[in-house]
Design an enzyme around this catalytic site. Structure first.
Site, PDB file in Angstrom:
ATOM      1  N   LYS A 252      21.089 -23.478 -15.953  1.00 50.68           N
ATOM      2  CA  LYS A 252      20.734 -23.097 -17.317  1.00 50.68           C
ATOM      3  C   LYS A 252      19.218 -22.994 -17.385  1.00 50.68           C
ATOM      4  CE  LYS A 252      21.529 -24.249 -22.170  1.00 50.68           C
ATOM      5  NZ  LYS A 252      20.194 -23.951 -22.620  1.00 50.68           N
TER       6      LYS A 252
ATOM      7  N   CYS B 183     -27.333 -31.973 -19.287  1.00 51.61           N
ATOM      8  CA  CYS B 183     -26.111 -32.719 -18.961  1.00 51.61           C
ATOM      9  C   CYS B 183     -25.636 -32.401 -17.539  1.00 51.61           C
ATOM     10  CB  CYS B 183     -25.013 -32.384 -19.958  1.00 51.61           C
ATOM     11  SG  CYS B 183     -23.519 -33.336 -19.699  1.00 51.61           S
TER      12      CYS B 183
ATOM     13  N   LYS C 161      31.384 -22.053 -16.950  1.00 53.70           N
ATOM     14  CA  LYS C 161      32.156 -21.049 -17.679  1.00 53.70           C
ATOM     15  C   LYS C 161      33.529 -20.931 -17.031  1.00 53.70           C
ATOM     16  CE  LYS C 161      27.919 -18.553 -18.595  1.00 53.70           C
ATOM     17  NZ  LYS C 161      27.026 -17.454 -18.199  1.00 53.70           N
TER      18      LYS C 161
ATOM     19  N   CYS D 104     -24.329 -37.685 -20.484  1.00 54.41           N
ATOM     20  CA  CYS D 104     -25.788 -37.589 -20.614  1.00 54.41           C
ATOM     21  C   CYS D 104     -26.334 -38.237 -21.884  1.00 54.41           C
ATOM     22  CB  CYS D 104     -26.240 -36.134 -20.534  1.00 54.41           C
ATOM     23  SG  CYS D 104     -25.837 -35.185 -22.012  1.00 54.41           S
TER      24      CYS D 104
ATOM     25  N   GLU E 163      26.464 -22.290 -13.267  1.00 52.67           N
ATOM     26  CA  GLU E 163      25.188 -21.567 -13.150  1.00 52.67           C
ATOM     27  C   GLU E 163      24.064 -22.458 -13.652  1.00 52.67           C
ATOM     28  OE1 GLU E 163      25.577 -18.179 -15.738  1.00 52.67           O
ATOM     29  OE2 GLU E 163      27.571 -17.712 -14.947  1.00 52.67           O
TER      30      GLU E 163
ATOM     31  N   ALA F 152       0.835  -1.204   0.000  1.00 53.40           N
ATOM     32  CA  ALA F 152       0.000   0.000   0.000  1.00 53.40           C
ATOM     33  C   ALA F 152       0.869   1.254   0.000  1.00 53.40           C
ATOM     34  CB  ALA F 152      -0.921  -0.001   1.210  1.00 53.40           C
TER      35      ALA F 152
ATOM     36  N   ARG G 238      17.678 -12.660 -28.927  1.00 52.20           N
ATOM     37  CA  ARG G 238      18.945 -13.114 -29.456  1.00 52.20           C
ATOM     38  C   ARG G 238      18.892 -13.224 -30.982  1.00 52.20           C
ATOM     39  NH1 ARG G 238      20.942 -17.997 -30.853  1.00 52.20           N
ATOM     40  NH2 ARG G 238      23.213 -18.136 -30.843  1.00 52.20           N
TER      41      ARG G 238
ATOM     42  N   ASP H 143       2.250   1.687  -3.404  1.00 48.50           N
ATOM     43  CA  ASP H 143       1.228   2.222  -4.307  1.00 48.50           C
ATOM     44  C   ASP H 143       1.037   3.722  -4.114  1.00 48.50           C
ATOM     45  OD1 ASP H 143       0.911  -0.277  -5.297  1.00 48.50           O
ATOM     46  OD2 ASP H 143      -0.900  -0.740  -4.156  1.00 48.50           O
TER      47      ASP H 143
ATOM     48  N   CYS I  71     -20.648 -31.381 -25.913  1.00 52.21           N
ATOM     49  CA  CYS I  71     -21.922 -32.049 -25.696  1.00 52.21           C
ATOM     50  C   CYS I  71     -23.045 -31.065 -26.002  1.00 52.21           C
ATOM     51  CB  CYS I  71     -22.000 -32.497 -24.231  1.00 52.21           C
ATOM     52  SG  CYS I  71     -23.676 -32.841 -23.684  1.00 52.21           S
TER      53      CYS I  71
ATOM     54  N   LEU J 139      25.737 -21.944 -26.882  1.00 49.26           N
ATOM     55  CA  LEU J 139      26.611 -22.828 -26.106  1.00 49.26           C
ATOM     56  C   LEU J 139      26.637 -24.220 -26.722  1.00 49.26           C
ATOM     57  CD1 LEU J 139      25.408 -22.019 -22.470  1.00 49.26           C
ATOM     58  CD2 LEU J 139      27.629 -21.429 -23.449  1.00 49.26           C
TER      59      LEU J 139
ATOM     60  N   ASP K   2      15.516 -22.273 -18.830  1.00 44.64           N
ATOM     61  CA  ASP K   2      14.874 -22.555 -20.100  1.00 44.64           C
ATOM     62  C   ASP K   2      13.942 -21.394 -20.418  1.00 44.64           C
ATOM     63  OD1 ASP K   2      14.431 -23.984 -22.294  1.00 44.64           O
ATOM     64  OD2 ASP K   2      13.143 -25.493 -21.357  1.00 44.64           O
TER      65      ASP K   2
ATOM     66  N   CYS L  83     -22.385 -37.863 -25.779  1.00 52.06           N
ATOM     67  CA  CYS L  83     -21.771 -37.463 -24.517  1.00 52.06           C
ATOM     68  C   CYS L  83     -21.737 -38.639 -23.543  1.00 52.06           C
ATOM     69  CB  CYS L  83     -22.561 -36.302 -23.919  1.00 52.06           C
ATOM     70  SG  CYS L  83     -22.033 -35.854 -22.256  1.00 52.06           S
TER      71      CYS L  83
ATOM     72  N   GLU M  22      18.446 -14.151 -19.422  1.00 52.27           N
ATOM     73  CA  GLU M  22      17.381 -15.039 -19.859  1.00 52.27           C
ATOM     74  C   GLU M  22      16.060 -14.545 -19.277  1.00 52.27           C
ATOM     75  OE1 GLU M  22      18.670 -17.330 -21.753  1.00 52.27           O
ATOM     76  OE2 GLU M  22      17.179 -18.931 -21.970  1.00 52.27           O
TER      77      GLU M  22
ATOM     78  N   LYS N 121      23.465 -30.771 -20.050  1.00 52.43           N
ATOM     79  CA  LYS N 121      22.008 -30.899 -20.034  1.00 52.43           C
ATOM     80  C   LYS N 121      21.542 -31.986 -19.056  1.00 52.43           C
ATOM     81  CE  LYS N 121      19.985 -28.383 -22.976  1.00 52.43           C
ATOM     82  NZ  LYS N 121      19.730 -28.723 -24.296  1.00 52.43           N
TER      83      LYS N 121
ATOM     84  N   TYR O  78      23.431 -13.038 -16.980  1.00 54.72           N
ATOM     85  CA  TYR O  78      24.596 -13.909 -16.805  1.00 54.72           C
ATOM     86  C   TYR O  78      25.802 -13.542 -17.655  1.00 54.72           C
ATOM     87  CZ  TYR O  78      21.890 -15.991 -20.635  1.00 54.72           C
ATOM     88  OH  TYR O  78      21.151 -16.189 -21.766  1.00 54.72           O
TER      89      TYR O  78
HETATM   90  S1  IVH Z   1      25.818 -18.060 -21.309  1.00 54.98           S
HETATM   91  C1  IVH Z   1      28.761 -17.030 -24.271  1.00 54.98           C
HETATM   92  N1  IVH Z   1      24.480 -18.695 -19.145  1.00 54.98           N
HETATM   93  O1  IVH Z   1      21.271 -21.072 -23.122  1.00 54.98           O
HETATM   94  C2  IVH Z   1      27.762 -17.521 -23.335  1.00 54.98           C
HETATM   95  N2  IVH Z   1      23.413 -19.010 -21.244  1.00 54.98           N
HETATM   96  O2  IVH Z   1      22.112 -22.929 -25.170  1.00 54.98           O
HETATM   97  C3  IVH Z   1      26.375 -17.446 -23.850  1.00 54.98           C
HETATM   98  N3  IVH Z   1      21.119 -19.832 -21.096  1.00 54.98           N
HETATM   99  O3  IVH Z   1      21.582 -18.713 -25.707  1.00 54.98           O
HETATM  100  C4  IVH Z   1      25.328 -17.891 -22.975  1.00 54.98           C
HETATM  101  N4  IVH Z   1      21.012 -19.911 -18.903  1.00 54.98           N
HETATM  102  O4  IVH Z   1      19.758 -18.374 -23.926  1.00 54.98           O
HETATM  103  C5  IVH Z   1      24.455 -18.642 -20.488  1.00 54.98           C
HETATM  104  N5  IVH Z   1      23.405 -19.172 -17.146  1.00 54.98           N
HETATM  105  C6  IVH Z   1      23.387 -19.109 -18.482  1.00 54.98           C
HETATM  106  C7  IVH Z   1      22.252 -19.482 -19.240  1.00 54.98           C
HETATM  107  C8  IVH Z   1      22.318 -19.428 -20.626  1.00 54.98           C
HETATM  108  C9  IVH Z   1      20.360 -20.107 -20.037  1.00 54.98           C
HETATM  109  C10 IVH Z   1      20.669 -19.975 -22.501  1.00 54.98           C
HETATM  110  C11 IVH Z   1      20.987 -18.775 -23.376  1.00 54.98           C
HETATM  111  C12 IVH Z   1      21.851 -19.328 -24.485  1.00 54.98           C
HETATM  112  C13 IVH Z   1      21.460 -20.763 -24.486  1.00 54.98           C
HETATM  113  C14 IVH Z   1      22.538 -21.619 -25.101  1.00 54.98           C
END
Ligand code: IVH
Length: 675
Positions: free
Chosen positions: A115, A432, A291, A412, A113, A34, A136, A37, A426, A83, A117, A409, A173, A315, A225
């Site tokens: 990854k 029904c 990295k 019914c 780190e 609040a 990208r 706001d 239906c 990557l 999605d 259905c 991301e 992965k 990242y």
């Molecule tokens: S680094 C040069 N770090 O994964 C490094 N990418 O498969 C470039 N992604 O295009 C990316 N989490 O969209 C990096 N902690 C992370 C990430 C990450 C997700 C994605 C990103 C990249 C894709 C590659």
């Protein structure tokens, strides 16, 4: 005074930025919503009085940009790399070995780190202010999504430093957390829209919205990242670890799960630990990124064409499993939609036992050709209902047969009709059991029979207790039937009964709409009533005769004919009329009651779209024009009418509201007067 206002605006912006950061990035707010706001409202007010004080980085500017018609291409200051992937310990060991060989030493320090999605974006800050954001794309050129990214609350519009680099590109991301994804899909389904298959698609769809106001309602988040172009200010840090700390200090969201690890063993330990905790994270991840920490070492290792040699994605195995289809059930939802559901031999998918998977609709079922006895791939996307990815055709047992989707259905026994999309429905709406609540609610709703006081709770109780089975039963209710229910006093009971009684006197279009015939909304109900004038004539019409009605195509005609051919529906309609539901007779319109008149529509209509209103008016013989002139006969003004209403006033053209429009269309009023 001027200085004061400017100073206060700056102060408010700083305060709001600070509290945004506490709330969204640190998850540790210092003030109540609040209070937040109030500060926000004060700034909005100030900027409204003094538009010159509004700045592009003001927290008020997160939404507000107009929808664009396309996403302009943006060339990144530095390419956005992708990557390479590894899928096993062996492949990870090979990656680490190549790194060690190229660097010539054995103690490589990595940053690990999660990854995420989601969708990679590039944020371009100039002198600390977010100026551009792009997807990208192909790595060299992305799409301009600045207006949409601005709506992401965790994304700072201004960096938290008095000495920002002149140019700073930050990579990160954009993603949807699991709970946001679930909420989004619930609302998609409630609106009759297709749910998103997974959070990644949902994030991409949400970010690539032409209307940023839509993005703004989606709970998108961001983790940063990497950095791209970096000019001026402090020099870029010498390690990935320090880079992430600097980004976090600048107010950018950085994943707190990041860790410094040593060597292949350190990477693997992190991978296994995160894998165990994966299901408990607030967002979906599909792996881990390692990295090389030292930026000089990164430079020694260099890059391949699309991905660096100093980083790799490890992965997780997909959240998929294979199992056998035991049975295919067809469930009937509250709106009468039939959903095929595969009953499966129980199988563990991503740590959860799955025994049912949705097949969405008959088309999807036919497309995938799932049969009882088949082996199928099952996937869990977030916490949504598991779905079938596809049939393992190599393992299809002999003697399976394609699934025959029921044409009646399962609840019914009424016929099933297909709607304009992919949904099977239906047609026994009035009887029904699966649809009872919804049908009665719809029947009583304001634009239908308009029974005030018959709300969700009461309908629920009436149906649960078996007091009301069909809408016709409503007219048999006595106050004592209602006072028997919880929380229903004498007085409110009488009120509801009076409202039910009053609804007996209605109009034919309302009545048709109230029946909840699949595919028949208000505008179609109106068109049907005007065309047939009598309910008996409509009920007797065949599909061909129905398609003679304006805007009724073969699918709608089929749905209507099927509805009226269902004996139970006819019984309920007969019972309603026997209970005294009636409407004034409609003259079959000759020529059209508005023939020769010119009408202009403006503002938002509640009950119908512009197109529907136009079609209905044209059905009455009117010419619907787009601009107001002295030759205009009427202006129909909905909510928030624009300049057209003002123009009509100037010219003395009569302005009518939606209620009057409805009265014309219902045929309740034909005194259009003459100008
Ligand atoms: S680094 C040069 N770090 O994964 C490094 N990418 O498969 C470039 N992604 O295009 C990316 N989490 O969209 C990096 N902690 C992370 C990430 C990450 C997700 C994605 C990103 C990249 C894709 C590659």
């Amino acid at each position: 005074m001027t200085r004061d206002a400017a100073a206060r605006a700056a102060e408010l912006r700083a305060l709001l930025d600070h509290h945004n950061y506490r709330y969204y990035v640190l998850d540790d707010p210092e003030i109540s919503d609040a209070e937040y706001d109030r500060l926000f409202a004060e700034l909005v007010q100030l900027e409204r009085e003094r538009p010159d004080l509004a700045t592009p980085d003001s927290p008020t500017q997160r939404v507000g940009a107009r929808p664009s018609t396309a996403f302009a291409p943006v060339v990144h200051g530095q390419p956005m790399l992708s990557l390479g992937n590894v899928f096993s310990e062996q492949e990870l060991a090979d990656f680490d070995r190549r790194v060690r060989e190229r660097l010539g030493h054995d103690h490589v320090v990595y940053v690990a780190e999660p990854k995420l999605d989601g969708l990679a974006v590039n944020l371009r800050y100039e002198n600390g202010v977010l100026m551009h954001a792009a997807t990208r794309g192909d790595g060299m050129t992305g799409e301009d999504v600045t207006a949409n990214v601005r709506t992401i609350r965790v994304c700072p519009l201004r960096l938290r430093t008095p000495t920002p680099p002149r140019i700073l590109e930050v990579r990160g991301e954009v993603y949807l957390p699991r709970d946001g994804f679930l909420r989004l899909n619930e609302s998609q389904i409630a609106q009759g829209a297709k749910p998103f298959a997974n959070p990644r698609n949902a994030a991409a769809g949400s970010l690539r919205q032409l209307d940023p106001a839509v993005s703004a309602r989606r709970p998108l988040r961001l983790f940063c990242y990497a950095a791209g172009e970096w000019l001026g200010g402090e020099p870029p840090p010498g390690t990935q670890e320090a880079l992430l700390t600097v980004l976090a200090d600048l107010g950018l969201p950085v994943n707190p799960e990041r860790r410094v690890v040593v060597g292949y063993e350190g990477c693997l330990r992190y991978y296994e630990d995160l894998g165990r905790r994966r299901a408990h994270l607030a967002y979906e991840i599909d792996g881990v990124v390692y990295k090389v920490n030292d930026v000089r070492e990164q430079q020694i290792l260099g890059e391949l064409s699309r991905s660096p040699r100093w980083a790799v994605a490890h992965k997780f195995p997909a959240e998929e499993a294979v199992t056998q289809v035991v049975r295919i059930d067809v469930q009937v939802g509250r709106t009468g939609a039939l959903t095929p559901v595969a009953v499966l031999a129980p199988v563990a998918v991503g740590g959860v036992t799955v025994s049912h998977a949705t097949l969405h609709n008959p088309d999807e079922l036919a497309r995938k050709d799932v049969r009882v006895g088949d082996f199928v791939g099952v996937r869990r996307a977030g916490d949504v209902i598991p779905e079938i990815v596809g049939v393992v055709f190599d393992r299809r047992p002999a003697g399976t047969v394609p699934f025959a989707f029921p044409d009646h259905c399962p609840v019914c026994g009424s016929p099933v009709v297909r709607d304009k999309g992919v949904i099977a429905r239906c047609a026994g709406g009035l009887i029904c059991q699966a649809q009872r609540r919804q049908t009665i609610r719809h029947f009583a709703s304001r634009r239908a029979m308009d029974i005030v006081g018959l709300g969700d709770k009461l309908v629920e109780q009436l149906v649960e207790s078996g007091t009301v089975e069909t809408v016709a039963d409503l007219y048999r209710l006595k106050p004592s039937d209602l006072t028997r229910l919880e929380r229903m006093g004498e007085k409110s009971a009488t009120k509801v009964i009076t409202a039910i009684a009053a609804s007996r006197q209605t109009t034919l279009p309302r009545f048709l709409y109230a029946l909840g015939i699949p595919e028949v909304g208000e505008a179609t109900a109106l068109a049907l009533a005007r065309h047939f004038a009598k309910l008996e004539a409509l009920m007797a019409a065949d599909e061909e005769q129905l398609t003679e009605v304006a805007d009724v195509g073969p699918i709608v005609a089929h749905a209507i004919a099927t509805f009226f051919s269902e004996p139970h529906n006819r019984q309920v309609i007969a019972a309603l009329r026997a209970a005294g539901v009636q409407w004034p007779a409609l003259e079959k319109p000759a020529g059209g009651a508005l023939s020769g008149k010119t009408v202009v529509l403006t503002g938002t209509l509640e009950g119908m779209t512009r197109d529907e209103a136009r079609a209905a008016l044209e059905g009455l013989g009117a010419k619907v024009a787009t601009s107001v002139s002295a030759r205009t006969d009427y202006v129909v003004a909905g909510r928030d009418p624009g300049s057209k209403a003002a123009r009509a006033q100037e010219l003395g053209v009569p302005i009518v509201g939606e209620d009057e429009l409805r009265a014309w269309l219902d045929g309740r009023r034909s005194d259009f007067g003459d100008r």
